[in-house]
Design a protein around this motif. Structure first.
Motif, PDB file in Angstrom:
ATOM      1  N   ALA A 186      94.625   1.034   7.061  1.00 46.65           N
ATOM      2  CA  ALA A 186      94.403  -0.380   7.369  1.00 46.65           C
ATOM      3  C   ALA A 186      95.703  -1.157   7.476  1.00 46.65           C
ATOM      4  CB  ALA A 186      93.467  -1.011   6.340  1.00 46.65           C
ATOM      5  N   CYS A 187      96.487  -0.817   8.463  1.00 47.33           N
ATOM      6  CA  CYS A 187      97.758  -1.516   8.717  1.00 47.33           C
ATOM      7  C   CYS A 187      97.573  -3.023   8.816  1.00 47.33           C
ATOM      8  CB  CYS A 187      98.375  -0.968  10.002  1.00 47.33           C
ATOM      9  SG  CYS A 187      99.644  -2.006  10.754  1.00 47.33           S
ATOM     10  N   ILE A 218     105.284   4.810  12.828  1.00 46.99           N
ATOM     11  CA  ILE A 218     104.664   5.105  14.129  1.00 46.99           C
ATOM     12  C   ILE A 218     104.602   6.611  14.356  1.00 46.99           C
ATOM     13  CG2 ILE A 218     104.947   4.864  16.627  1.00 46.99           C
ATOM     14  CD1 ILE A 218     106.308   2.100  15.948  1.00 46.99           C
ATOM     15  N   ARG A 219     105.707   7.306  14.089  1.00 49.44           N
ATOM     16  CA  ARG A 219     105.742   8.775  14.253  1.00 49.44           C
ATOM     17  C   ARG A 219     104.733   9.455  13.346  1.00 49.44           C
ATOM     18  NH1 ARG A 219     111.359   7.912  13.960  1.00 49.44           N
ATOM     19  NH2 ARG A 219     111.364   8.783  11.846  1.00 49.44           N
ATOM     20  N   GLN A 220     104.704   9.050  12.083  1.00 49.28           N
ATOM     21  CA  GLN A 220     103.825   9.699  11.107  1.00 49.28           C
ATOM     22  C   GLN A 220     102.356   9.488  11.454  1.00 49.28           C
ATOM     23  OE1 GLN A 220     105.476   7.867   7.549  1.00 49.28           O
ATOM     24  NE2 GLN A 220     106.349   9.812   6.900  1.00 49.28           N
ATOM     25  N   ASN A 221     102.005   8.286  11.841  1.00 47.74           N
ATOM     26  CA  ASN A 221     100.606   8.004  12.163  1.00 47.74           C
ATOM     27  C   ASN A 221     100.157   8.691  13.436  1.00 47.74           C
ATOM     28  OD1 ASN A 221      99.111   5.834  10.334  1.00 47.74           O
ATOM     29  ND2 ASN A 221     101.301   5.386  10.280  1.00 47.74           N
ATOM     30  N   TRP A 226      96.209   8.994  13.601  1.00 48.45           N
ATOM     31  CA  TRP A 226      95.731   7.657  13.268  1.00 48.45           C
ATOM     32  C   TRP A 226      96.319   6.673  14.277  1.00 48.45           C
ATOM     33  CZ3 TRP A 226      96.094   7.498   7.170  1.00 48.45           C
ATOM     34  CH2 TRP A 226      95.206   8.447   6.663  1.00 48.45           C
ATOM     35  N   HIS A 227      95.740   6.667  15.471  1.00 51.07           N
ATOM     36  CA  HIS A 227      96.330   5.954  16.600  1.00 51.07           C
ATOM     37  C   HIS A 227      96.219   4.436  16.459  1.00 51.07           C
ATOM     38  CE1 HIS A 227      97.003   9.757  18.515  1.00 51.07           C
ATOM     39  NE2 HIS A 227      95.722  10.084  18.407  1.00 51.07           N
ATOM     40  N   ASP A 228      95.175   3.945  15.803  1.00 51.53           N
ATOM     41  CA  ASP A 228      95.058   2.496  15.599  1.00 51.53           C
ATOM     42  C   ASP A 228      96.193   1.987  14.718  1.00 51.53           C
ATOM     43  OD1 ASP A 228      92.833   2.329  17.174  1.00 51.53           O
ATOM     44  OD2 ASP A 228      91.400   2.355  15.516  1.00 51.53           O
ATOM     45  N   PHE A 233     101.505  -0.700  13.958  1.00 51.72           N
ATOM     46  CA  PHE A 233     102.908  -0.702  13.571  1.00 51.72           C
ATOM     47  C   PHE A 233     103.822  -0.877  14.795  1.00 51.72           C
ATOM     48  CE2 PHE A 233     101.303   1.786   9.789  1.00 51.72           C
ATOM     49  CZ  PHE A 233     101.540   0.764   8.877  1.00 51.72           C
ATOM     50  N   SER A 234     103.407  -0.366  15.950  1.00 51.53           N
ATOM     51  CA  SER A 234     104.177  -0.566  17.182  1.00 51.53           C
ATOM     52  C   SER A 234     104.260  -2.042  17.543  1.00 51.53           C
ATOM     53  CB  SER A 234     103.548   0.216  18.339  1.00 51.53           C
ATOM     54  OG  SER A 234     103.611   1.608  18.109  1.00 51.53           O
TER      55      SER A 234
END
Length: 243
Positions: A186-187, A218-221, A226-228, A233-234
């Protein structure tokens, strides 16, 4: 009584139509009831009922302090003196309330006293209580909340490096145990540990470190699908670069 969870004291929501009432709305009335019961009823001091009532009142009072975000220096001195006396009583006597896995113990009392000290801006005493919790907590049940509170306290003091050190310690331990929900979930909610670290970096003006953190997230997700979150984060990174 179950211990207060990591974010229970910090995420108190506003009432909305058709929502359940905030339980803290009933705390002042219940605190008055307990105070009258302790003063006027025949409750044997140092009995299990006496201990339970002291703790119930103290826990609600601390929760209300956190919710109002008011320093105890600007509140009624009699009430705050009574609160710290109650917590000292429970801690000094190593009182235990209830049984089983969720028995209320000295660790619960220390956590609440630490939060009380934080509200009083008595940060060194707060840190002492949180560190004592970590030292005493053989089960590890309170470890994360204590580390989190230490991070918050160092941030309040203005020691950004130590505030980051302690939140990073939680994140590293979660990563090693693969508790990814605490890291990335839940970013947009602003309630995760990662968002607390982002907040530290934002408020302390550490733009370069924050850019590096966003890129890592971004890389880790993306890697775990976890694209959402990656998109969220992007967007944060894009907004930061535009500043």
């Amino acid at each position: 009584m179950k211990p207060i969870g990591l974010f229970l004291l910090f995420l108190l929501f506003s009432l909305k139509c058709f929502s359940q009432p905030d339980p803290s709305l009933f705390y002042p009335g219940r605190i008055l009831e307990i105070t009258k019961e302790l003063q006027y009823q025949a409750i044997q001091e140092d009995s299990s009922k006496y201990h339970a009532l002291l703790w119930e009142r103290a826990e609600m009072q601390v929760s209300l302090l956190v919710q109002s975000n008011v320093s105890t220096k600007r509140t009624d001195s009699t009430a705050t003196k009574q609160l710290i006396n109650d917590l000292n009583y429970l801690i000094d006597r190593d009182i235990k309330i209830g049984e089983g896995n969720f028995q209320t113990t000295k660790l619960d009392f220390l956590l609440n006293r630490g939060i009380f000290y934080s509200q009083s801006t008595n940060y060194q005493n707060a840190l002492s209580d949180y560190l004592q919790i970590i030292e005493m907590d053989s089960s590890g049940r309170f470890r994360e909340v204590a580390l989190y509170r230490i991070s918050i306290t160092y941030f309040a003091i203005g020691n950004i490096d130590l505030a980051l050190t302690y939140v990073d310690q939680i994140l590293d331990e979660n990563t090693s145990e693969k508790k990814f929900d605490n890291l990335f979930y839940a970013c947009e909610s602003g309630s995760s540990l990662i968002n607390w670290k982002i907040s530290i970096l934002e408020k302390s003006g550490r733009k370069k470190e924050l850019i590096q953190l966003y890129r890592k997230l971004i890389r880790q997700n993306r890697k775990i699908g976890w694209h959402d979150n990656a998109k969220c984060f992007s967007e944060g990174l894009k907004s930061l670069k535009e500043q």
